[in-house]
Write an enzyme that holds these catalytic residues in place. Structure first.
Site, PDB file in Angstrom:
ATOM      1  N   HIS A 469       0.836  -1.210   0.000  1.00  0.00           N
ATOM      2  CA  HIS A 469       0.000   0.000   0.000  1.00  0.00           C
ATOM      3  C   HIS A 469       0.868   1.257   0.000  1.00  0.00           C
ATOM      4  O   HIS A 469       0.720   2.135  -0.855  1.00  0.00           O
ATOM      5  CB  HIS A 469      -0.920  -0.031   1.234  1.00  0.00           C
ATOM      6  CG  HIS A 469      -1.792   1.179   1.384  1.00  0.00           C
ATOM      7  ND1 HIS A 469      -3.144   1.162   1.118  1.00  0.00           N
ATOM      8  CD2 HIS A 469      -1.520   2.455   1.768  1.00  0.00           C
ATOM      9  CE1 HIS A 469      -3.648   2.367   1.323  1.00  0.00           C
ATOM     10  NE2 HIS A 469      -2.690   3.168   1.731  1.00  0.00           N
ATOM     11  N   GLU A 470       1.800   1.329   0.948  1.00  0.00           N
ATOM     12  CA  GLU A 470       2.644   2.526   1.036  1.00  0.00           C
ATOM     13  C   GLU A 470       3.526   2.662  -0.195  1.00  0.00           C
ATOM     14  O   GLU A 470       3.795   3.768  -0.663  1.00  0.00           O
ATOM     15  CB  GLU A 470       3.493   2.503   2.313  1.00  0.00           C
ATOM     16  CG  GLU A 470       2.693   2.488   3.615  1.00  0.00           C
ATOM     17  CD  GLU A 470       1.598   3.549   3.686  1.00  0.00           C
ATOM     18  OE1 GLU A 470       1.733   4.604   3.044  1.00  0.00           O
ATOM     19  OE2 GLU A 470       0.580   3.299   4.372  1.00  0.00           O
TER      20      GLU A 470
HETATM   21 ZN    ZN Z   1      -2.909   5.245   2.010  1.00  0.00          ZN
END
Ligand code: ZN
Length: 712
Positions: A469-470
């Protein structure tokens, strides 16, 4: 100290983390603010016809330097928060905040931007530059620059009052949480709770000088107790305490948020009316991708309508399992997490702990980079740079010809003095400085467990998803091709579209093609067995109907309360004129930030009841006061914006579905996603970027399919 001696003022390359100290902060911030003010002054004073070259360019470098240096200070405060750096940060913060509030109302600067937008040269600017000017005009307007003197004064008061009320809201939630504790003497009462959680409770009791176990409402204690404690009355006690935090039913009246909520809503309404909007929801959507409150309401209602049959079935399953397998005939709110956990273990027969043995750090990172290299045709390689901690790593991304694209820091492990959670932040934004390209740089920060005795850590699947995600946010920052900093990378991207690239990357954590290459069992070295993968997939959609409905309920309440709740009470809801709060508050008086009247709590409850009647499947106990601790909306940046999570999920799922059609690792679709979405940053509306990539407007189908919500 001259500028050359202050490493925070060295902009020749990467931040000088090897030399920056707390004592550099104040002189650097002062110098950079002065510099930015002087640059704006020169633009204000310029008598030549407005042009990009004499309105925007003269302040670009001053703002870039301020952003970069202040970004370093914020970053250090978050990842190595020693008292010296925290003090330096807190001392400089009000100066930086005041500077941005002031310039948003600088009417001479505003006039120069307006002249530029209305001038003959505007049409000749490229898309990105026109977008920078449009955004600036919008931000001046939303900052109150167009108001007359009296209203502008009042607008500032309202903003200041809102800032302190939001802080008060957060303090009340935190204080009421901290004021509550439950002591248990007998370990038997904690049956079912994991041993490491019990050890923590024991530890907490000891610090209070007591025997036995201390239970608190903080999530590392609350969540496992609700999931695992066999003692039903203990769960009921904890649930009530949590659901009444900071409310009229909470432990202490001094932490009651009831009035704070009404005052925040009244001031937001007044702020919106001052700027010419009918309600705060309209104002909140102005810089977002969604166009109107009714569009958002329709979106949420549609989602809730589709999720409802699944949620109903899930709820019935839970009730049946509770009755037949657990002897609970009247399943209540405090049983929900417990019964869910038991049913999940019963159905899928594996634990998070089993899965964790397959995800060593080196394989996970290699697997992540392989995905990125395959679909975007770039290469990720280790590099060196000064950092803030010996465990921080540094990488660069190069294109197929070996040319530098961007660089990033990777700070994976939890440690003392580092803020919890995971996030991506920009360190340097891409732009041209004269004829030289300034490459983008990102900070990627996680809080995973650190290596013990030199052995590499293993990640839970949840942590692997967080990392992907990051990294998705990071790619948005690093793969941009925009040349002006104000709309490159994540700059200027609509709030409700920012999570598209990050949630998009999460999909790869559920692909056999990806997982089979990035797993190796701790003992045998074998990759993840196909059979265990199938069980993971089956469990992926467990409870998604109820979860989606719950999010829709929060989002609908947030939207409705900022549309329908009219300060001053019910009698004014039918009128089209400005509310009493907006029209008659005395400007400049000491109580000026206090609106004259606000709607009563019954109106608020009526809206909430209405939303629940419309969407909820799970009945709430009468004591439930969740809005009193709903900090995203009353203290965070999500007011009339909580829908953003689900909104961006539609985009990310639908974007990924094109990869599913052609091949999840397709370089051809990858290039298109990079060209049309990631590379564009905020240089054009997110919807245009999406349509350019997908060939049509976003559709809900992929999100429903990924959540197992297709009619069968
Ligand atoms: Zn996010």
């Amino acid at each position: 100290m001259n500028d050359n001696a202050n490493p925070l003022l060295d902009f020749s390359g990467l931040p000088r983390f090897d030399r920056i100290r707390a004592e550099h902060v104040a002189p650097a911030v002062d110098a950079l603010l002065r510099n930015a003010r002087e640059a704006i002054q020169r633009v204000d004073d310029d008598a030549h016809p407005a042009s990009w070259a004499n309105v925007v360019v003269p302040t670009e470098t001053a703002f870039d330097h301020l952003d970069r240096a202040w970004g370093v200070v914020q970053h250090l405060n978050a990842v190595v928060s020693a008292p010296a750096i925290r003090d330096a940060y807190n001392a400089a913060l009000p100066k930086v905040t005041a500077f941005y509030a002031d310039i948003a109302q600088d009417r001479r600067w505003f006039a120069r931007f307006r002249a530029l937008a209305e001038g003959p040269g505007f049409a000749q600017l490229d898309d990105a530059r026109r977008k920078v000017v449009d955004n600036a005009l919008r931000d001046f307007r939303l900052g109150g620059a167009e108001l007359d003197d009296r209203d502008r004064e009042r607008f500032k008061e309202v903003q200041e009052a809102l800032a302190s009320l939001s802080a008060k809201f957060d303090d009340n939630v935190l204080d009421s949480e901290n004021a509550w504790a439950h002591y248990v003497d007998d370990r038997q009462a904690l049956r079912g709770v994991p041993a490491d959680v019990i050890a923590q409770m024991r530890d907490e009791a000891e610090s209070d000088g007591r025997a036995g176990y201390k239970l608190t409402l903080r999530s590392p204690c609350y969540v496992p107790v609700m999931q695992y404690a066999d003692d039903r009355s203990l769960r009921a006690t904890m649930h009530r305490a949590s659901a009444t935090r900071a409310s009229d039913l909470g432990g202490s009246p001094s932490f009651d948020n009831s009035d704070v909520i009404l005052r925040i809503l009244a001031l937001r309404h007044e702020e919106a009316r001052l700027l010419g909007y009918r309600n705060y929801a309209e104002l909140s959507l102005e810089p977002k991708m969604a166009q109107t409150p009714s569009e958002v309401l329709a979106f949420l209602r549609d989602l809730a309508h589709r999720a409802r049959p699944f949620a109903t079935r899930e709820y019935d399953d839970l009730k049946a399992f509770a009755r037949d397998a657990l002897g609970i005939d009247d399943m209540a709110a405090w049983d929900l997490a417990y019964v869910s956990e038991k049913l999940k273990a019963h159905r899928f027969a594996y634990s998070e702990q089993d899965l964790k043995q397959y995800f060593p750090e080196d394989r996970v990172l290699a697997g992540l980079f392989r995905v990125v290299e395959t679909i975007y045709g770039v290469e990720v390689r280790p590099s060196v740079a000064p950092t803030w901690h010996p465990t921080v790593r540094f990488f660069e991304i190069v294109d197929a010809k070996g040319a530098l694209v961007g660089q990033f820091y990777l700070d994976l492990y939890a440690r003392e003095g580092k803020q919890s959670g995971a996030w991506m932040d920009d360190a340097i934004n891409r732009r041209y400085v004269h004829d030289r390209l300034q490459h983008p740089v990102a900070y990627l920060t996680c809080n995973f467990s650190r290596p013990v005795n030199g052995a590499q850590p293993y990640f839970t699947h949840r942590e692997v998803i967080t990392l992907f995600h990051e990294f998705g946010h990071g790619l948005h920052q690093l793969l941009t091709r925009v040349d002006v900093a104000a709309v490159s990378g994540l700059q200027g991207v609509e709030w409700d579209a920012v999570e598209l690239p990050s949630q998009f990357m999460e999909n790869y954590c559920w692909q056999w093609d990806v997982l089979s290459h990035m797993t190796a069992h701790r003992e045998t070295g074998a990759p993840l067995p196909r059979q265990l993968f199938e069980r993971m997939l089956a469990a992926r959609n467990f409870g998604t109907g109820l979860a989606m409905l719950r999010q829709a309920e929060f989002a609908l309440f947030d939207m409705r309360v900022h549309i329908d709740y009219i300060p001053g009470g019910r009698e004014s809801t039918s009128g089209e004129g400005p509310s009493r709060a907006a029209s008659s508050a005395p400007a400049g008086s000491s109580a000026a930030a206090e609106p004259q009247a606000w709607g009563d709590a019954n109106d608020l409850q009526a809206i909430l009841d209405d939303v629940r009647r419309e969407v909820a499947v799970v009945p709430k106990p009468p004591y439930d006061r969740f809005i009193h601790a709903f900090d995203h909306v009353f203290a965070g940046g999500y007011a009339a914006g909580y829908y953003s999570y689900q909104w961006a999920q539609v985009l990310s799922a639908d974007a990924f579905s094109l990869f599913e059609e052609v091949g999840v690792l397709s370089p051809e679709i990858g290039a298109r996603f990079r060209d049309e979405v990631l590379a564009r940053g905020g240089s054009r509306p997110a919807l245009e970027s999406f349509v350019a990539f997908r060939g049509r407007p976003p559709s809900l189908d992929a999100l429903l399919r990924h959540n197992g919500m297709v009619a069968s």
